[in-house]
Design an enzyme around this catalytic site. Structure first.
Site, PDB file in Angstrom:
ATOM      1  N   ARG B   8     -18.393 -27.719  -3.264  1.00  0.00           N
ATOM      2  CA  ARG B   8     -17.484 -26.643  -2.821  1.00  0.00           C
ATOM      3  C   ARG B   8     -17.732 -26.309  -1.356  1.00  0.00           C
ATOM      4  O   ARG B   8     -16.828 -25.982  -0.608  1.00  0.00           O
ATOM      5  CB  ARG B   8     -17.623 -25.397  -3.693  1.00  0.00           C
ATOM      6  CG  ARG B   8     -18.980 -24.762  -3.635  1.00  0.00           C
ATOM      7  CD  ARG B   8     -19.040 -23.465  -4.413  1.00  0.00           C
ATOM      8  NE  ARG B   8     -20.420 -23.067  -4.608  1.00  0.00           N
ATOM      9  CZ  ARG B   8     -20.869 -21.822  -4.492  1.00  0.00           C
ATOM     10  NH1 ARG B   8     -20.035 -20.857  -4.212  1.00  0.00           N
ATOM     11  NH2 ARG B   8     -22.127 -21.534  -4.701  1.00  0.00           N
ATOM     12  N   SER B  35     -16.269 -17.689  -2.725  1.00  0.00           N
ATOM     13  CA  SER B  35     -16.931 -18.613  -3.650  1.00  0.00           C
ATOM     14  C   SER B  35     -16.367 -20.025  -3.557  1.00  0.00           C
ATOM     15  O   SER B  35     -17.096 -21.006  -3.653  1.00  0.00           O
ATOM     16  CB  SER B  35     -16.779 -18.119  -5.093  1.00  0.00           C
ATOM     17  OG  SER B  35     -17.353 -16.852  -5.242  1.00  0.00           O
ATOM     18  N   GLU B  56      -3.271 -16.369 -10.981  1.00  0.00           N
ATOM     19  CA  GLU B  56      -3.318 -17.825 -10.799  1.00  0.00           C
ATOM     20  C   GLU B  56      -1.983 -18.508 -11.053  1.00  0.00           C
ATOM     21  O   GLU B  56      -1.681 -19.544 -10.454  1.00  0.00           O
ATOM     22  CB  GLU B  56      -4.386 -18.432 -11.709  1.00  0.00           C
ATOM     23  CG  GLU B  56      -5.811 -18.023 -11.358  1.00  0.00           C
ATOM     24  CD  GLU B  56      -6.191 -16.634 -11.853  1.00  0.00           C
ATOM     25  OE1 GLU B  56      -5.437 -16.066 -12.687  1.00  0.00           O
ATOM     26  OE2 GLU B  56      -7.226 -16.098 -11.414  1.00  0.00           O
ATOM     27  N   PHE B  81      -9.732 -21.427 -14.300  1.00  0.00           N
ATOM     28  CA  PHE B  81      -8.484 -20.674 -14.106  1.00  0.00           C
ATOM     29  C   PHE B  81      -7.376 -21.569 -13.536  1.00  0.00           C
ATOM     30  O   PHE B  81      -6.200 -21.378 -13.842  1.00  0.00           O
ATOM     31  CB  PHE B  81      -8.718 -19.491 -13.165  1.00  0.00           C
ATOM     32  CG  PHE B  81      -9.870 -18.627 -13.576  1.00  0.00           C
ATOM     33  CD1 PHE B  81      -9.980 -18.175 -14.886  1.00  0.00           C
ATOM     34  CD2 PHE B  81     -10.865 -18.279 -12.676  1.00  0.00           C
ATOM     35  CE1 PHE B  81     -11.049 -17.387 -15.285  1.00  0.00           C
ATOM     36  CE2 PHE B  81     -11.939 -17.491 -13.062  1.00  0.00           C
ATOM     37  CZ  PHE B  81     -12.042 -17.043 -14.368  1.00  0.00           C
ATOM     38  N   HIS B 107     -16.458 -24.608  -9.073  1.00  0.00           N
ATOM     39  CA  HIS B 107     -17.208 -24.055 -10.207  1.00  0.00           C
ATOM     40  C   HIS B 107     -16.831 -24.731 -11.525  1.00  0.00           C
ATOM     41  O   HIS B 107     -16.701 -24.086 -12.561  1.00  0.00           O
ATOM     42  CB  HIS B 107     -17.027 -22.544 -10.306  1.00  0.00           C
ATOM     43  CG  HIS B 107     -17.581 -21.813  -9.118  1.00  0.00           C
ATOM     44  ND1 HIS B 107     -17.062 -21.970  -7.853  1.00  0.00           N
ATOM     45  CD2 HIS B 107     -18.620 -20.953  -8.989  1.00  0.00           C
ATOM     46  CE1 HIS B 107     -17.746 -21.222  -6.994  1.00  0.00           C
ATOM     47  NE2 HIS B 107     -18.702 -20.608  -7.653  1.00  0.00           N
ATOM     48  N   ASP B 115     -22.592 -17.234 -15.640  1.00  0.00           N
ATOM     49  CA  ASP B 115     -21.306 -16.627 -16.028  1.00  0.00           C
ATOM     50  C   ASP B 115     -20.920 -16.993 -17.459  1.00  0.00           C
ATOM     51  O   ASP B 115     -20.137 -16.299 -18.099  1.00  0.00           O
ATOM     52  CB  ASP B 115     -20.193 -17.042 -15.068  1.00  0.00           C
ATOM     53  CG  ASP B 115     -20.168 -16.185 -13.812  1.00  0.00           C
ATOM     54  OD1 ASP B 115     -20.940 -15.200 -13.767  1.00  0.00           O
ATOM     55  OD2 ASP B 115     -19.410 -16.496 -12.884  1.00  0.00           O
ATOM     56  N   ARG B 165     -20.443 -25.974  -8.174  1.00  0.00           N
ATOM     57  CA  ARG B 165     -21.118 -24.853  -7.543  1.00  0.00           C
ATOM     58  C   ARG B 165     -22.504 -25.256  -7.018  1.00  0.00           C
ATOM     59  O   ARG B 165     -22.950 -24.754  -6.001  1.00  0.00           O
ATOM     60  CB  ARG B 165     -21.276 -23.745  -8.585  1.00  0.00           C
ATOM     61  CG  ARG B 165     -22.005 -22.547  -8.057  1.00  0.00           C
ATOM     62  CD  ARG B 165     -22.342 -21.552  -9.163  1.00  0.00           C
ATOM     63  NE  ARG B 165     -23.170 -20.488  -8.609  1.00  0.00           N
ATOM     64  CZ  ARG B 165     -24.043 -19.789  -9.310  1.00  0.00           C
ATOM     65  NH1 ARG B 165     -24.204 -20.027 -10.603  1.00  0.00           N
ATOM     66  NH2 ARG B 165     -24.767 -18.845  -8.744  1.00  0.00           N
TER      67      ARG B 165
END
Lengths: 278, 313
Positions: B8, B35, B56, B81, B107, B115, B165
């Site tokens: 990322r 992020s 989204e 998402f 991610h 998470d 990530r």
């Protein structure tokens, strides 16, 4: 501003022609959506025969105005307008929904010139319109983006995500219509899942809102002309309409959302429309 | 030891760089720009960056509209998402119209970590690769990420770039050139081949070192493009080594393992083992703990290789 009697007469005649096309196309296709196509006919006529800055010879012109039929099931009304504006021959209208036809059951931008965005899965058109409006502003182009939504369609959450964004980004180059015909497949929208009060909701989301009779050509023209002067806000024109408008036995009948006329009904509908022609 | 860089982060840098070269590039995010690292682009090109908020579906639809008006639209959010929540928008507004939308989803997989399962996309490759017109990249390191971003911008049509990530070490040397649909043999071997993607390429290379000590020479292939799939390299590996293992931070259903199995079964069947998430959801934990729990380790890969080598007979 008053629009001349002559111009109104021309537009009304064009809307009548579009309604005839819708009946012929759907009668031939044997499937499709007459109710919501007929309710949108006057709005689509005003856009295609008065406001849209488009060139059928150059359908991809980057400076053109855009139109997105977010309620994609009303494809016949769009196809008729495109044919009558010269994007393709009117005979092709009768290929609607047939194998190999460019006239897909729902509008397909990859297949048919003049279609600015494929639609059909409800609730997606306004987001695409936002993207086009943002791109126009970024490129300092003066084109406008028009989008037509159904009232049942506003039950889709994405519509409100998009409504929030149009206002947040102050997209004043975007004008939306809501075809408020009050019926959806399973019945009256207020019984199935009420999205009301719709005009208030759009206002609360930060839009400039006008409510008009969506079958009064003069009101449609005046509303768009006024919308064009609004600065800093997207504009919503809530058009009060009648599902199936123009064909007596289809008017205000939810059953005509997605069923098509047989030969006898087709002839009867065409006879009515011809009789009402100016 | 060489510095680890999360894909990322590599994406954020590549995107900001791309913005300088190509003024048609616009970037959209859904309240995760710090992020996903699209903030790097936003800082330099604020006019070409659009934060769409936590929405989204509208993110993808707006990207489609921008692309339809001539832009190259990079849309970023977490993979769960992007591919999951906005699937219909990707299908109908983006892929159906073959629009120039580049979905850079970060991610991905279980290394999201703490998470938990709700945020760990383990099915996104399967979803995206099932869509006509879609190209799917899963880069393994910084160089592959930069190459994927550049290739995505160059090609016409929708692209899904799956990013992670966690930090990963470089696996390619200086002369590396990213080619769409062309897998990279990162280690030679004749006894078996491990076809890996994303963070699992590094893990597979570790396993190869262990196996070499046992006298098993394993070919390691970085499959950075899942679609279009490099069937030629896969079939060559099947033919020349006779035993395959796939390794991915994704469900074994429909992802790399599924794609490789399809290609191998149709062309040159050999013993094959799919390593990945075994049809279950993830959970909270440290990334390293989760990789152990879900069997995505060098030891697990070595074990799978021994098994398929034995099955060669």
């Amino acid at each position: 501003m008053e629009n001349s009697e002559k111009e109104l007469a021309v537009l009304k005649a064009a809307a009548n022609e579009i309604r005839q096309d819708i009946i012929r196309m759907l009668g031939t296709a044997g499937s499709g959506h007459p109710g919501g196509s007929l309710s949108a006919a006057d709005i689509v006529t005003a856009l295609y025969f008065k406001f849209l800055r488009i060139d059928p010879e150059n359908p991809k012109n980057p400076d053109r105005d855009r139109f997105i039929l977010s309620k994609g099931h009303a494809a016949p009304v769009l196809y008729s307008a495109l044919a009558q504006r010269g994007y393709f021959k009117r005979e092709e209208l009768l290929t609607l929904r047939k194998l190999g036809s460019r006239l897909q059951g729902h509008p397909d931008m990859k297949k048919l010139p003049g279609v600015d965005m494929s639609t059909g899965s409800l609730g997606q058109g306004l987001s695409a319109a936002n993207g086009m409006a943002l791109a126009g502003r970024l490129d300092s182009k003066d084109y406008r983006v028009y989008v037509l939504l159904g009232d049942g369609e506003t039950q889709e959450g994405q519509v409100w995500e998009a409504a929030m964004a149009s206002a947040h980004y102050r997209l004043d180059n975007l004008t939306a219509f809501l075809d408020h015909n009050r019926l959806q497949i399973d019945g009256p929208i207020e019984e199935v899942m009420s999205p009301e009060p719709l005009a208030d909701k759009w206002r609360a989301f930060g839009w400039d809102v006008q409510v008009i009779d969506g079958h009064d050509m003069n009101q449609i023209l005046q509303a768009v002309e006024r919308a064009l002067t609004v600065k800093g806000k997207p504009q919503m024109i809530v058009a009060e309409t009648v599902k199936g408008k123009g064909v007596s036995f289809m008017e205000n009948q939810a059953g005509w959302h997605g069923s098509t006329p047989n030969q006898e009904q087709t002839e009867k509908a065409l006879a009515e429309l011809l009789a009402n022609k100016l | 030891m060489t510095k680890k860089v999360a894909t990322r982060e590599a994406y954020g840098r590549a995107l900001a760089e791309l913005g300088k070269k190509n003024s048609a590039v616009v970037v959209l995010d859904a309240d995760l720009s710090k992020s996903t690292k699209t903030a790097d682009f936003a800082k330099v090109f604020p006019d070409r960056f659009f934060n769409m908020g936590v929405a989204e579906q509208n993110l993808m639809g707006t990207a489609a509209g921008l692309a339809a008006a001539g832009k190259i639209a990079f849309a970023s959010t977490f993979a769960v998402f992007a591919a999951g929540r906005a699937f219909d928008q990707i299908r109908n507004s983006v892929a159906y119209n073959r629009l120039n939308v580049k979905i850079a989803a970060t991610h991905a997989g279980i290394t999201v970590g703490e998470d938990g399962g709700s945020h760990q996309a383990i099915e996104d490759i399967a979803l995206m690769r099932s869509l006509p017109n879609m190209t799917v990249f899963v880069p393994a390191d910084e160089a592959e990420t930069a190459g994927a971003v550049e290739a995505a911008a160059q090609m016409n049509g929708p692209v899904y770039i799956r990013l992670g990530r966690a930090g990963v070490p470089p696996i390619h040397g200086e002369g590396f050139r990213f080619e769409t649909g062309k897998a990279v043999v990162v280690r030679e071997g004749r006894d078996a081949a491990v076809i890996a993607t994303g963070i699992m390429v590094t893990v597979a290379l570790e396993a190869a070192v262990t196996l070499a000590k046992e006298g098993i020479e394993v070919r390691i292939i970085s499959m950075h493009t899942i679609k279009p799939l490099d069937v030629k390299t896969i079939v060559s590996a099947a033919r020349e080594t006779g035993a395959l293992v796939t390794a991915e931070e994704h469900s074994v259903i429909g992802g790399l393992g599924g794609a490789v199995s399809e290609a191998v079964c149709e062309n040159h069947p050999v013993p094959l083992k799919r390593l990945g998430i075994q049809d279950e959801f993830g959970e909270s934990g440290k990334p390293d703990e989760l990789l152990v729990k879900f069997g995505l380790t060098a030891a697990a890969i070595a074990g799978a290789v021994r098994e398929v080598v034995k099955r060669k007979g």
